[in-house]
Motif scaffolding. Structure first.
Motif, short mmCIF file in Angstrom:
data_model
loop_
_atom_site.label_atom_id
_atom_site.label_comp_id
_atom_site.label_asym_id
_atom_site.label_seq_id
_atom_site.Cartn_x
_atom_site.Cartn_y
_atom_site.Cartn_z
N ASP A 1 -4.74 5.83 -1.42
CA ASP A 1 -4.00 4.60 -1.65
C ASP A 1 -3.80 4.51 -3.16
O ASP A 1 -4.72 4.16 -3.90
N MET B 1 0.85 -1.18 0.00
CA MET B 1 0.00 0.00 0.00
C MET B 1 0.90 1.23 0.00
O MET B 1 1.78 1.38 0.82
N ILE C 1 0.51 5.27 0.31
CA ILE C 1 -0.39 6.39 0.62
C ILE C 1 0.23 7.69 0.15
O ILE C 1 1.38 7.99 0.45
#
Length: 73
Positions: free
Chosen positions: A48, A1, A3
């Motif tokens: 994301d 992930m 961000i």
């Protein structure tokens, strides 16, 4: 992930805002949520970028001088 934090809504689409306001009795739709973000004085989005989904957000309504209000806390 991965961000990415953004201070604008450019490139954000309603389908990227699914999953917020769960359990609210009168849930705003994703289009309304995007309008809320776009019309706020200030916004910070946590996106994301791997999933192309907004993971979190905060908005502020401000007079631009002294006062600000952070709704939806």
């Amino acid at each position: 992930m991965t961000i990415e934090y953004r201070t604008d809504t450019g490139g954000i689409t309603p389908d990227m805002l699914e999953g917020f306001f769960v359990g609210w009795p009168d849930t705003p739709g994703c289009g309304t949520h995007l309008r809320l973000l776009r019309q706020s004085s200030h916004v910070v989005l946590a996106v994301d970028s791997d999933r192309r989904q907004v993971a979190g957000f905060i908005t502020a309504v401000s007079d631009g001088v002294l006062s600000a209000y952070i709704p939806l806390l």
